[in-house]
Design a protein around this motif. Structure first.
Motif, PDB file in Angstrom:
ATOM      1  N   THR A 116      65.316  26.016  80.602  1.00 35.95           N
ATOM      2  CA  THR A 116      66.597  25.961  81.309  1.00 35.95           C
ATOM      3  C   THR A 116      66.831  27.219  82.138  1.00 35.95           C
ATOM      4  O   THR A 116      67.142  27.149  83.330  1.00 35.95           O
ATOM      5  CB  THR A 116      67.745  25.785  80.302  1.00 35.95           C
ATOM      6  N   ASP A 117      66.668  28.375  81.507  1.00 36.34           N
ATOM      7  CA  ASP A 117      66.957  29.639  82.178  1.00 36.34           C
ATOM      8  C   ASP A 117      65.983  29.932  83.311  1.00 36.34           C
ATOM      9  O   ASP A 117      66.342  30.604  84.288  1.00 36.34           O
ATOM     10  CB  ASP A 117      66.929  30.793  81.172  1.00 36.34           C
ATOM     11  N   HIS A 118      64.753  29.459  83.170  1.00 31.09           N
ATOM     12  CA  HIS A 118      63.715  29.730  84.175  1.00 31.09           C
ATOM     13  C   HIS A 118      63.325  28.449  84.916  1.00 31.09           C
ATOM     14  O   HIS A 118      62.188  28.302  85.351  1.00 31.09           O
ATOM     15  CB  HIS A 118      62.482  30.344  83.511  1.00 31.09           C
ATOM     16  N   TYR A 119      64.279  27.562  85.066  1.00 30.99           N
ATOM     17  CA  TYR A 119      64.005  26.307  85.758  1.00 30.99           C
ATOM     18  C   TYR A 119      63.919  26.555  87.262  1.00 30.99           C
ATOM     19  O   TYR A 119      64.747  27.263  87.830  1.00 30.99           O
ATOM     20  CB  TYR A 119      65.116  25.296  85.461  1.00 30.99           C
ATOM     21  N   PRO A 120      62.918  25.959  87.965  1.00 27.52           N
ATOM     22  CA  PRO A 120      61.847  25.109  87.438  1.00 27.52           C
ATOM     23  C   PRO A 120      60.535  25.857  87.233  1.00 27.52           C
ATOM     24  O   PRO A 120      59.468  25.245  87.144  1.00 27.52           O
ATOM     25  CB  PRO A 120      61.689  24.084  88.560  1.00 27.52           C
ATOM     26  N   TYR A 121      60.588  27.203  87.161  1.00 27.42           N
ATOM     27  CA  TYR A 121      59.372  28.001  87.199  1.00 27.42           C
ATOM     28  C   TYR A 121      58.376  27.676  86.082  1.00 27.42           C
ATOM     29  O   TYR A 121      57.170  27.554  86.328  1.00 27.42           O
ATOM     30  CB  TYR A 121      59.729  29.487  87.175  1.00 27.42           C
ATOM     31  N   LEU A 122      58.876  27.536  84.856  1.00 28.39           N
ATOM     32  CA  LEU A 122      57.955  27.215  83.763  1.00 28.39           C
ATOM     33  C   LEU A 122      57.367  25.817  83.909  1.00 28.39           C
ATOM     34  O   LEU A 122      56.221  25.567  83.546  1.00 28.39           O
ATOM     35  CB  LEU A 122      58.658  27.356  82.406  1.00 28.39           C
ATOM     36  N   TYR A 123      58.147  24.897  84.446  1.00 27.51           N
ATOM     37  CA  TYR A 123      57.626  23.548  84.640  1.00 27.51           C
ATOM     38  C   TYR A 123      56.579  23.515  85.740  1.00 27.51           C
ATOM     39  O   TYR A 123      55.631  22.736  85.681  1.00 27.51           O
ATOM     40  CB  TYR A 123      58.761  22.575  84.942  1.00 27.51           C
ATOM     41  N   VAL A 124      56.738  24.358  86.747  1.00 21.59           N
ATOM     42  CA  VAL A 124      55.701  24.489  87.773  1.00 21.59           C
ATOM     43  C   VAL A 124      54.396  24.934  87.112  1.00 21.59           C
ATOM     44  O   VAL A 124      53.310  24.472  87.476  1.00 21.59           O
ATOM     45  CB  VAL A 124      56.137  25.489  88.856  1.00 21.59           C
ATOM     46  N   TYR A 125      54.517  25.807  86.130  1.00 22.10           N
ATOM     47  CA  TYR A 125      53.337  26.298  85.404  1.00 22.10           C
ATOM     48  C   TYR A 125      52.707  25.218  84.526  1.00 22.10           C
ATOM     49  O   TYR A 125      51.506  24.970  84.610  1.00 22.10           O
ATOM     50  CB  TYR A 125      53.748  27.501  84.555  1.00 22.10           C
ATOM     51  N   VAL A 126      53.508  24.552  83.698  1.00 25.08           N
ATOM     52  CA  VAL A 126      52.925  23.636  82.722  1.00 25.08           C
ATOM     53  C   VAL A 126      52.363  22.366  83.362  1.00 25.08           C
ATOM     54  O   VAL A 126      51.496  21.711  82.775  1.00 25.08           O
ATOM     55  CB  VAL A 126      53.923  23.254  81.608  1.00 25.08           C
ATOM     56  N   GLN A 127      52.829  22.024  84.563  1.00 23.95           N
ATOM     57  CA  GLN A 127      52.338  20.793  85.174  1.00 23.95           C
ATOM     58  C   GLN A 127      51.004  20.987  85.897  1.00 23.95           C
ATOM     59  O   GLN A 127      50.390  20.019  86.340  1.00 23.95           O
ATOM     60  CB  GLN A 127      53.361  20.220  86.151  1.00 23.95           C
ATOM     61  N   GLU A 128      50.533  22.230  85.999  1.00 24.28           N
ATOM     62  CA  GLU A 128      49.281  22.496  86.696  1.00 24.28           C
ATOM     63  C   GLU A 128      48.142  22.742  85.719  1.00 24.28           C
ATOM     64  O   GLU A 128      48.345  23.186  84.598  1.00 24.28           O
ATOM     65  CB  GLU A 128      49.436  23.716  87.616  1.00 24.28           C
ATOM     66  N   ASP A 129      46.924  22.480  86.195  1.00 25.18           N
ATOM     67  CA  ASP A 129      45.714  22.776  85.434  1.00 25.18           C
ATOM     68  C   ASP A 129      45.260  24.174  85.841  1.00 25.18           C
ATOM     69  O   ASP A 129      44.718  24.375  86.926  1.00 25.18           O
ATOM     70  CB  ASP A 129      44.631  21.749  85.755  1.00 25.18           C
ATOM     71  N   MET A 130      45.472  25.136  84.965  1.00 25.91           N
ATOM     72  CA  MET A 130      45.174  26.523  85.308  1.00 25.91           C
ATOM     73  C   MET A 130      43.698  26.768  85.573  1.00 25.91           C
ATOM     74  O   MET A 130      43.323  27.727  86.243  1.00 25.91           O
ATOM     75  CB  MET A 130      45.647  27.453  84.180  1.00 25.91           C
ATOM     76  N   THR A 131      42.821  25.901  85.075  1.00 31.09           N
ATOM     77  CA  THR A 131      41.384  26.095  85.277  1.00 31.09           C
ATOM     78  C   THR A 131      40.974  25.851  86.724  1.00 31.09           C
ATOM     79  O   THR A 131      39.871  26.204  87.125  1.00 31.09           O
ATOM     80  CB  THR A 131      40.569  25.159  84.364  1.00 31.09           C
ATOM     81  N   TRP A 136      55.753  18.227  77.796  1.00 25.62           N
ATOM     82  CA  TRP A 136      55.936  16.953  78.489  1.00 25.62           C
ATOM     83  C   TRP A 136      57.363  16.803  79.014  1.00 25.62           C
ATOM     84  O   TRP A 136      57.631  15.969  79.889  1.00 25.62           O
ATOM     85  CB  TRP A 136      55.595  15.793  77.555  1.00 25.62           C
ATOM     86  N   SER A 137      58.265  17.644  78.517  1.00 25.27           N
ATOM     87  CA  SER A 137      59.646  17.553  78.989  1.00 25.27           C
ATOM     88  C   SER A 137      59.769  17.863  80.470  1.00 25.27           C
ATOM     89  O   SER A 137      60.807  17.578  81.084  1.00 25.27           O
ATOM     90  CB  SER A 137      60.562  18.484  78.180  1.00 25.27           C
ATOM     91  N   HIS A 138      58.714  18.412  81.076  1.00 29.38           N
ATOM     92  CA  HIS A 138      58.770  18.654  82.520  1.00 29.38           C
ATOM     93  C   HIS A 138      58.879  17.345  83.292  1.00 29.38           C
ATOM     94  O   HIS A 138      59.310  17.332  84.456  1.00 29.38           O
ATOM     95  CB  HIS A 138      57.540  19.448  82.999  1.00 29.38           C
ATOM     96  N   ARG A 139      58.567  16.222  82.632  1.00 26.42           N
ATOM     97  CA  ARG A 139      58.657  14.924  83.296  1.00 26.42           C
ATOM     98  C   ARG A 139      60.072  14.347  83.286  1.00 26.42           C
ATOM     99  O   ARG A 139      60.381  13.456  84.083  1.00 26.42           O
ATOM    100  CB  ARG A 139      57.683  13.926  82.628  1.00 26.42           C
ATOM    101  N   TRP A 140      60.919  14.846  82.386  1.00 26.95           N
ATOM    102  CA  TRP A 140      62.237  14.203  82.264  1.00 26.95           C
ATOM    103  C   TRP A 140      63.418  15.149  82.101  1.00 26.95           C
ATOM    104  O   TRP A 140      64.559  14.758  82.320  1.00 26.95           O
ATOM    105  CB  TRP A 140      62.229  13.221  81.090  1.00 26.95           C
TER     106      TRP A 140
END
Length: 220
Positions: free
Chosen positions: A110-125, A180-184
């Motif tokens: 919530t506090d860092h929206y959407p920055y953390l979701y930008v991170y978790v939705q990507e494949d860092m490799t 997975w909460s980045h989806r909803w």
């Protein structure tokens, strides 16, 4: 070094208040673009359009898309890693650590929206194996996973959690559900973060079944 690169280097060495303000605005615009389109599809032109600026202006602040992506996520990721390591080191039962971790993660989303979701939705490799910023992100990911897995292992060892559980799999299950909460999840538009955390904590620590299901009697 190009002329714009020289200007960028000079501005970064002695940033003014106006420079910092405009750089932040570009980061916020980039976060929206990355969340909407994903890293691969997003372009610097897209960011410029979102920010209401021209492409040259974006390059004045960032030399490329990878540097911009790193700027979008690094502070939020670092915050989360520090929080996870702090929780893991606390002298409290493992279940209490899991409770605090889940609550902290939903607060951070919530506090860092959407920055953390930008991170978790990507494949860092896929974001550059040898790039120093990618190496930093992979190191942070290892620290975060290590802190969470340590909580799980401590709970299994102490008998708080079921014996025979695999700490790594338990970690993947918990983080997978939360990520997975980045989806909803949308702050202010869906269930409040503390309410989401409470439901997840109940499921993680107590499961879905309210009471043991009695076995059916075999008819003689």
């Amino acid at each position: 070094m190009s002329r714009i690169g020289e200007r960028r280097k000079h501005a970064q060495a002695e940033p003014s208040a106006e420079y910092a303000h405009k750089r932040t605005a570009i980061i916020e615009a980039a976060a929206r673009v990355f969340q909407r389109s994903g890293y691969e599809r997003a372009s610097m032109n897209d960011v410029a359009t979102e920010a209401g600026a021209d492409r040259a202006s974006v390059y004045y602040y960032f030399k490329g898309k990878h540097e911009l992506f790193h700027a979008v996520i690094i502070d939020a990721v670092q915050h989360l890693v520090d929080a996870a390591e702090r929780i893991a080191a606390a002298d409290v039962p493992a279940a209490g650590k899991v409770r605090e971790l889940v609550a902290e993660l939903m607060r951070a989303y919530t506090d860092h929206y959407p920055y953390l979701y930008v991170y978790v939705q990507e494949d860092m490799t896929k974001l550059g194996q040898d790039d120093p910023s990618s190496q930093t992100l992979r190191q942070l990911a290892r620290r975060f996973n290590g802190a969470v897995e340590g909580m799980m292992a401590a709970g299994i060892e102490s008998g708080e959690f079921k014996s025979g559980l695999d700490a790594e799999l338990a970690t993947n299950a918990v983080l997978g559900a939360l990520n997975w909460s980045h989806r909803w999840f949308r702050p202010g538009r869906t269930t409040a973060p503390d309410e989401v955390a409470a439901v997840f904590i109940e499921i993680f620590l107590h499961g879905l079944v309210s009471a043991p299901v009695p076995a059916k009697k075999v008819q003689g």
